[in-house]
Design a protein around this motif. Structure first.
Motif, PDB file in Angstrom:
ATOM      1  N   ARG A  12      90.113  19.591 -46.754  1.00 44.50           N
ATOM      2  CA  ARG A  12      91.349  19.711 -45.989  1.00 44.50           C
ATOM      3  C   ARG A  12      91.118  19.853 -44.499  1.00 44.50           C
ATOM      4  O   ARG A  12      90.059  20.224 -44.041  1.00 44.50           O
ATOM      5  N   GLY A  13      92.195  19.569 -43.760  1.00 47.14           N
ATOM      6  CA  GLY A  13      92.169  19.706 -42.313  1.00 47.14           C
ATOM      7  C   GLY A  13      92.310  18.371 -41.605  1.00 47.14           C
ATOM      8  O   GLY A  13      92.489  17.322 -42.232  1.00 47.14           O
ATOM      9  N   PHE A 256      98.204  19.025 -32.562  1.00 49.35           N
ATOM     10  CA  PHE A 256      98.958  20.257 -32.805  1.00 49.35           C
ATOM     11  C   PHE A 256      98.604  20.821 -34.183  1.00 49.35           C
ATOM     12  O   PHE A 256      98.408  22.030 -34.340  1.00 49.35           O
ATOM     13  N   ARG A 257      98.499  19.941 -35.186  1.00 46.59           N
ATOM     14  CA  ARG A 257      98.144  20.392 -36.529  1.00 46.59           C
ATOM     15  C   ARG A 257      96.739  20.980 -36.568  1.00 46.59           C
ATOM     16  O   ARG A 257      96.472  21.938 -37.297  1.00 46.59           O
ATOM     17  N   GLN A 258      95.849  20.398 -35.759  1.00 43.90           N
ATOM     18  CA  GLN A 258      94.492  20.956 -35.660  1.00 43.90           C
ATOM     19  C   GLN A 258      94.545  22.402 -35.160  1.00 43.90           C
ATOM     20  O   GLN A 258      93.878  23.283 -35.703  1.00 43.90           O
ATOM     21  N   GLN A 259      95.342  22.638 -34.134  1.00 42.72           N
ATOM     22  CA  GLN A 259      95.467  23.978 -33.564  1.00 42.72           C
ATOM     23  C   GLN A 259      96.039  24.959 -34.591  1.00 42.72           C
ATOM     24  O   GLN A 259      95.580  26.097 -34.711  1.00 42.72           O
ATOM     25  N   GLN A 260      97.051  24.498 -35.348  1.00 38.14           N
ATOM     26  CA  GLN A 260      97.650  25.366 -36.364  1.00 38.14           C
ATOM     27  C   GLN A 260      96.641  25.709 -37.456  1.00 38.14           C
ATOM     28  O   GLN A 260      96.604  26.848 -37.949  1.00 38.14           O
ATOM     29  N   SER A 261      95.832  24.730 -37.819  1.00 40.50           N
ATOM     30  CA  SER A 261      94.810  24.958 -38.840  1.00 40.50           C
ATOM     31  C   SER A 261      93.787  25.984 -38.372  1.00 40.50           C
ATOM     32  O   SER A 261      93.354  26.851 -39.139  1.00 40.50           O
ATOM     33  N   GLU A 262      93.402  25.905 -37.114  1.00 39.29           N
ATOM     34  CA  GLU A 262      92.449  26.866 -36.562  1.00 39.29           C
ATOM     35  C   GLU A 262      93.033  28.267 -36.538  1.00 39.29           C
ATOM     36  O   GLU A 262      92.339  29.258 -36.803  1.00 39.29           O
ATOM     37  N   LEU A 263      94.326  28.379 -36.243  1.00 40.80           N
ATOM     38  CA  LEU A 263      94.993  29.687 -36.248  1.00 40.80           C
ATOM     39  C   LEU A 263      95.018  30.273 -37.658  1.00 40.80           C
ATOM     40  O   LEU A 263      94.810  31.474 -37.847  1.00 40.80           O
ATOM     41  N   GLU A 264      95.297  29.424 -38.654  1.00 39.74           N
ATOM     42  CA  GLU A 264      95.323  29.890 -40.038  1.00 39.74           C
ATOM     43  C   GLU A 264      93.946  30.368 -40.469  1.00 39.74           C
ATOM     44  O   GLU A 264      93.808  31.391 -41.148  1.00 39.74           O
ATOM     45  N   ARG A 265      92.898  29.662 -40.066  1.00 35.69           N
ATOM     46  CA  ARG A 265      91.549  30.094 -40.403  1.00 35.69           C
ATOM     47  C   ARG A 265      91.240  31.447 -39.776  1.00 35.69           C
ATOM     48  O   ARG A 265      90.583  32.298 -40.388  1.00 35.69           O
ATOM     49  N   ALA A 266      91.684  31.635 -38.549  1.00 37.10           N
ATOM     50  CA  ALA A 266      91.461  32.921 -37.870  1.00 37.10           C
ATOM     51  C   ALA A 266      92.165  34.043 -38.617  1.00 37.10           C
ATOM     52  O   ALA A 266      91.633  35.158 -38.738  1.00 37.10           O
ATOM     53  N   ARG A 267      93.387  33.782 -39.122  1.00 33.62           N
ATOM     54  CA  ARG A 267      94.123  34.803 -39.878  1.00 33.62           C
ATOM     55  C   ARG A 267      93.377  35.161 -41.170  1.00 33.62           C
ATOM     56  O   ARG A 267      93.278  36.331 -41.537  1.00 33.62           O
ATOM     57  N   GLN A 555      93.304  35.697 -50.388  1.00 32.97           N
ATOM     58  CA  GLN A 555      94.721  35.906 -50.074  1.00 32.97           C
ATOM     59  C   GLN A 555      95.586  35.742 -51.322  1.00 32.97           C
ATOM     60  O   GLN A 555      96.509  36.530 -51.560  1.00 32.97           O
ATOM     61  N   ARG A 556      95.281  34.733 -52.154  1.00 29.18           N
ATOM     62  CA  ARG A 556      96.044  34.529 -53.384  1.00 29.18           C
ATOM     63  C   ARG A 556      95.849  35.686 -54.357  1.00 29.18           C
ATOM     64  O   ARG A 556      96.785  36.142 -55.026  1.00 29.18           O
ATOM     65  N   ILE A 557      94.619  36.161 -54.454  1.00 27.87           N
ATOM     66  CA  ILE A 557      94.318  37.261 -55.371  1.00 27.87           C
ATOM     67  C   ILE A 557      95.056  38.529 -54.969  1.00 27.87           C
ATOM     68  O   ILE A 557      95.613  39.244 -55.813  1.00 27.87           O
ATOM     69  N   LEU A 558      95.076  38.822 -53.676  1.00 29.00           N
ATOM     70  CA  LEU A 558      95.740  40.026 -53.193  1.00 29.00           C
ATOM     71  C   LEU A 558      97.234  40.024 -53.493  1.00 29.00           C
ATOM     72  O   LEU A 558      97.861  41.088 -53.573  1.00 29.00           O
ATOM     73  N   ARG A 559      97.827  38.841 -53.677  1.00 31.68           N
ATOM     74  CA  ARG A 559      99.267  38.719 -53.914  1.00 31.68           C
ATOM     75  C   ARG A 559      99.603  38.488 -55.389  1.00 31.68           C
ATOM     76  O   ARG A 559     100.752  38.211 -55.726  1.00 31.68           O
ATOM     77  N   ALA A 560      98.606  38.571 -56.268  1.00 26.66           N
ATOM     78  CA  ALA A 560      98.812  38.248 -57.687  1.00 26.66           C
ATOM     79  C   ALA A 560      98.816  39.507 -58.545  1.00 26.66           C
ATOM     80  O   ALA A 560      98.174  40.513 -58.233  1.00 26.66           O
ATOM     81  N   ASP A 561      99.539  39.434 -59.659  1.00 34.19           N
ATOM     82  CA  ASP A 561      99.561  40.480 -60.669  1.00 34.19           C
ATOM     83  C   ASP A 561      98.896  39.913 -61.921  1.00 34.19           C
ATOM     84  O   ASP A 561      99.471  39.087 -62.633  1.00 34.19           O
ATOM     85  N   ALA A 562      97.678  40.331 -62.197  1.00 31.32           N
ATOM     86  CA  ALA A 562      96.885  39.724 -63.270  1.00 31.32           C
ATOM     87  C   ALA A 562      97.510  39.939 -64.640  1.00 31.32           C
ATOM     88  O   ALA A 562      97.500  39.043 -65.488  1.00 31.32           O
ATOM     89  N   ARG A 563      98.060  41.125 -64.905  1.00 30.87           N
ATOM     90  CA  ARG A 563      98.661  41.391 -66.215  1.00 30.87           C
ATOM     91  C   ARG A 563      99.882  40.511 -66.438  1.00 30.87           C
ATOM     92  O   ARG A 563     100.074  39.948 -67.524  1.00 30.87           O
ATOM     93  N   ALA A 564     100.718  40.386 -65.428  1.00 27.04           N
ATOM     94  CA  ALA A 564     101.908  39.540 -65.555  1.00 27.04           C
ATOM     95  C   ALA A 564     101.510  38.083 -65.771  1.00 27.04           C
ATOM     96  O   ALA A 564     102.111  37.366 -66.576  1.00 27.04           O
ATOM     97  N   LEU A 565     100.478  37.664 -65.084  1.00 25.03           N
ATOM     98  CA  LEU A 565     100.014  36.285 -65.243  1.00 25.03           C
ATOM     99  C   LEU A 565      99.485  36.060 -66.659  1.00 25.03           C
ATOM    100  O   LEU A 565      99.751  35.021 -67.279  1.00 25.03           O
TER     101      LEU A 565
END
Length: 599
Positions: A12-13, A256-267, A555-565
């Motif tokens: 991606r990117g 512009f999309r390149q810049q947004q991608s770099e910001l997301e990586r920084a986050r 990031q996905r793991i932190l937002r997931a509920d394993a038992r519910a899944l």
């Protein structure tokens, strides 16, 4: 004129840069960047080769019999004239000076430029002169290759840190195909992305592209014919599109999309030190895949808790036929183990064959190379067991490295219990020989890769001999669906969402958990956010991926509920179309509002 070429997105990117065309496969040339300090030496090599070819042509002229046709002498004169024509020789020198190409690559690159010019000529006689240029270039390349024999290309590779990138235009690699060994050479170079005519989403070339963390598109069919040297191109790694000579408005949008991608990586980088734990308190192990010892620092930088897959075969590639001996392997493995400083390192024994051949071929391997279906032939553990001396060297090196930290040994492509027993016997033999030689070694955990459906079906028997399993989803999908994952002609049938594939993975995870054995996924599904919730639902608590993918998966793991899944999983596995219905079921879980991961 701007054109778009469509292919398969594999990394991606967005990448924007000048096109660098890899020489076509009609000539066997090495491709690597030289050090700026060696430019003079490389130009001297070229001129020496030119003088030798000139001498060869002059000798041929002298040997032409008097009764021979005068056109033969005239043809040799034409070749001599071309050889000294500034349009050829000066341009080749420019490739060396300006781009730091090695001489062989520079010759092949200029040949591509001239070939296109001849193809565009209206006069048929002039078009036919292209063959003369090709013959002259071939003579030059043959002399250059002859002089370079005994040298290995990786010694001359220049890392991006070795050049002043601020003074260089960004480069994008365009080729018909790129062998894994060539990808290894380019791994530390200045390329910001690449496109190939052939390949599939999980071909090894695509996997290495993701390991380089650069945008890539494969299976773009005619890309290398449509793109000209030095064209400005854009690679959209998310959509699988190559844009050649984009209009200004399109170029600005992608910048512009390149810049947004770099910001997301920084986050995502800010999650580096955050423990990987689900909403309901389930700890999840995030490991890294690497190819070379030099990749080890990136593992720690990404916040991984160990190496889940060290692809040792890359130590064996691109070496001019000389395989690494035990000491060299030991030092490479030890370097990774000591860098990880107590964290686990899983070393997969050499996995060659199919899309990862070696330079040195035995008689058996030569038969394999020309077999109708290399993916079903002598590869991975089959190859290692057919070369017991080589395999014993590798096992000894791994055991010695285990004296410096926690090491796990992973055996690829096991399908028979007999193979497992042979491996165990060789490991015992390696231990005994180390004791006899008085060399220190350490304990290792033994694991088996689950890549063949047969291995899933006999998993309880295999787990009686091994401490853990690692599911290689790339090959498991390939063999379950009878799809060559490197063949773009059938790549649309390569489906990780196929119900049979999901049931095989779920069965393997369930059986390993039930027997108290460790289980990880090290294939591409582990690093794809679209599958994170699904794998958690199956009971997976260990993911291994390229270091660059760890932030997004965490990031996905932190937002997931394993038992519910887990409660929603049965309905997904029973569905005729898991991809279509799985997202809603897994998101709704037990009333938890989860991030839309599978839609």
């Amino acid at each position: 004129m701007s054109i778009q070429v469509f292919g398969l997105p594999v990394s991606r990117g967005v990448a924007i840069g000048r096109a660098v065309l890899l020489a076509s496969s009609r000539f066997d040339v090495t491709h690597h960047f030289i050090d700026p300090a060696d430019v003079g030496h490389e130009v001297a090599r070229l001129r020496q080769a030119r003088d030798e070819v000139s001498a060869e042509l002059m000798a041929l002229k002298r040997e032409v019999p008097e009764e021979a046709h005068a056109e033969l002498v005239a043809l040799l004169d034409v070749h001599l004239m071309m050889l000294h024509d500034p349009m050829l020789t000066d341009a080749i020198v420019n490739w060396i000076i300006q781009r730091h190409y090695n001489a062989e690559w520079a010759v092949a690159s200029q040949l591509e430029v001239l070939s296109r010019q001849f193809d565009d000529m209206g006069d048929e006689y002039l078009r036919e002169r292209k063959a003369d240029v090709e013959q002259v270039a071939e003579r030059l390349i043959k002399v250059l290759v002859r002089h370079r024999k005994g040298l290995t290309a990786p010694d001359a590779v220049v890392s991006s840190a070795g050049r002043d990138q601020s003074s260089e235009e960004p480069l994008v690699l365009v080729a018909n195909d790129i062998a894994p060994a060539d990808m290894l050479q380019f791994k530390r170079s200045l390329f910001t992305g690449f496109v190939t005519d052939v390949g599939g989403r999980t071909s090894h070339t695509a996997i290495v592209a993701r390991s380089m963390d650069i945008p890539a598109v494969v299976g773009a069919r005619e890309a290398s014919r449509l793109v000209r040297q030095d064209d400005w191109v854009v690679i959209d790694g998310d959509a699988g599109i190559l844009i050649v000579n984009p209009p200004p408005m399109v170029l600005e949008e992608y910048r512009f999309r390149q810049q947004q991608s770099e910001l997301e990586r920084a986050r995502l980088k800010r999650l580096r030190n955050t423990p990987s734990v689900t909403l309901d308190g389930q700890a999840v192990e995030l490991l890294a895949n690497i190819e070379l010892p030099s990749d080890a620092p990136a593992v720690l930088e990404a916040g991984a808790v160990g190496v889940g897959l060290f692809r040792s075969e890359f130590l064996f590639m691109n070496r001019g036929g000389h395989l690494p001996d035990e000491q060299e392997q030991y030092e490479a493995y030890r370097a990774v183990v000591t860098t990880l400083n107590g964290l686990p390192v899983t070393i997969r024994t050499v996995d060659v064959g199919a899309d990862k051949p070696l330079d040195r071929l035995s008689v058996q391997e030569l038969r394999h190379e020309h077999s109708l279906n290399p993916a079903l032939g002598l590869r991975a553990i089959r190859w290692s067991l057919s070369e017991p001396d080589m395999f014993l060297q590798q096992l000894r090196a791994i055991l010695r490295a285990a004296a410096h930290g926690r090491v796990r040994v992973l055996i690829p492509m096991v399908a028979h219990l007999q193979e497992a027993q042979q491996v165990l016997a060789l490991i015992e033999r390696a231990r005994s020989s180390l004791v006899a030689d008085g060399l220190a070694f350490g304990p290792v955990e033994l694991g088996v890769m689950i890549e063949i459906p047969a291995a899933v079906l006999i998993l309880p028997s295999l787990l009686r001999h091994f401490d853990f399993i690692s599911i290689g989803t790339n090959d498991l999908i390939q063999y379950a669906l009878a799809i060559d994952r490197a063949d773009e002609a059938v790549s649309h049938l390569y489906d990780p969402w196929h119900p049979a594939v999901l049931r095989l993975i779920a069965q393997a995870i369930e059986q390993a958990n039930a027997m108290g054995r460790g289980v990880s996924v090290c294939g591409e599904m582990a690093g794809d956010p679209a599958f994170t919730e699904l794998l958690l639902a199956m009971g997976l608590r260990s993911f291994s991926m390229h270091p660059a993918q760890i932030g997004a998966i965490k990031q996905r793991i932190l937002r997931a509920d394993a038992r519910a899944l887990g409660a929603a999983l049965p309905a997904v596995l029973e569905a005729d179309n898991p991809q279509e219905v799985g997202g809603a079921l897994l998101r709704s879980g037990a009333g938890r509002v989860l991030r839309a991961g599978l839609a």
